[in-house]
Motif scaffolding. Sequence first.
Motif, PDB file in Angstrom:
ATOM      1  N   ALA A 244       0.827  -1.199   0.000  1.00  0.00           N
ATOM      2  CA  ALA A 244       0.000   0.000   0.000  1.00  0.00           C
ATOM      3  C   ALA A 244       0.867   1.257   0.000  1.00  0.00           C
ATOM      4  N   ARG A 245       1.996   1.220   0.702  1.00  0.00           N
ATOM      5  CA  ARG A 245       2.927   2.352   0.704  1.00  0.00           C
ATOM      6  C   ARG A 245       3.459   2.593  -0.708  1.00  0.00           C
TER       7      ARG A 245
ATOM      8  N   ALA B  66       0.675   4.307  -2.674  1.00  0.00           N
ATOM      9  CA  ALA B  66       0.514   5.712  -2.314  1.00  0.00           C
ATOM     10  C   ALA B  66       1.665   6.562  -2.844  1.00  0.00           C
TER      11      ALA B  66
ATOM     12  N   LEU C 142      -1.576   7.772   2.740  1.00  0.00           N
ATOM     13  CA  LEU C 142      -1.743   6.398   3.185  1.00  0.00           C
ATOM     14  C   LEU C 142      -2.206   6.365   4.634  1.00  0.00           C
TER      15      LEU C 142
END
Length: 271
Positions: free
Chosen positions: A229-230, A233, A241
């Motif tokens: 997810a980082r 983002a 995030l």
Amino acid sequence: MHFIESGVGTPLVLLHAFPADARMWNPARARLEEQARVITPDQRGLGESPLDGSWARSLAEPSDSNWAAQHPSIDTAAADVLELLDRLELPEVVLGGCSMGGYVAMGVLRAAPERVAGLLLVDTKAVADNDEQRTNRLNAADRAEREGTSGWLADGTLPNVLGRTTHEQRPEVREHVRELIEAQPPEGVAWAQRAMASRPDSTDALRAFAGPALVIVGEEDPLTPPEQARELADVLPEGELVTLPGAGHLPPVEAPEEFADVVRPWLARFA
């Protein structure tokens, strides 16, 4: 295309995960509809939306419907969403998606970025499947058509989409998600699996999106963990995030109040 709509304010279109339908957003809806017009469609072949796309005005001929049903594609699912926006006379919306819904949201972004005022991506990824993932999806699609989906699909899905905390402390959530999975038509499950298997990489589309973007991930998500997810983002020029503790791959179902509490202040910028 079947959809659920409630609330007033900023149009917020939320696309559900696989293998579920629009009802997965209901736990978070009550808090979001206080400041947004929340629109949650059932994607093609899932929930109450027919696989042949017979509701779509853009499919003028029956042969067009048959072709789309026989050629699974995330781009077709994205075109369905754009058709819905046209029907609702919404030139621009805040668009969100969880897991497969994120893939479809990115498909909309590739096709018509001018329709996306803001982007909400929940436990999803921009990269295409690798060979092993693609093979697993195609095998699951074949099995769904051959055997149906009763039992095995939910049994194989639940350990991966729900976080440890949900499995240990929220049996009612586990049963709710099982019911959603068991309700999906086998032919729609097969279509969605094949569409996801063939999806393209969306990294360039995200990199080109200059609007506000919020990435939410469950801290206990084994499928698209926080480190992925980082990366997602970081690709987005205006990406933010937020990691939700105690949630897995489906935060809107597992931790709906916490999920809505993160989304609401971000939505306020669109008022």
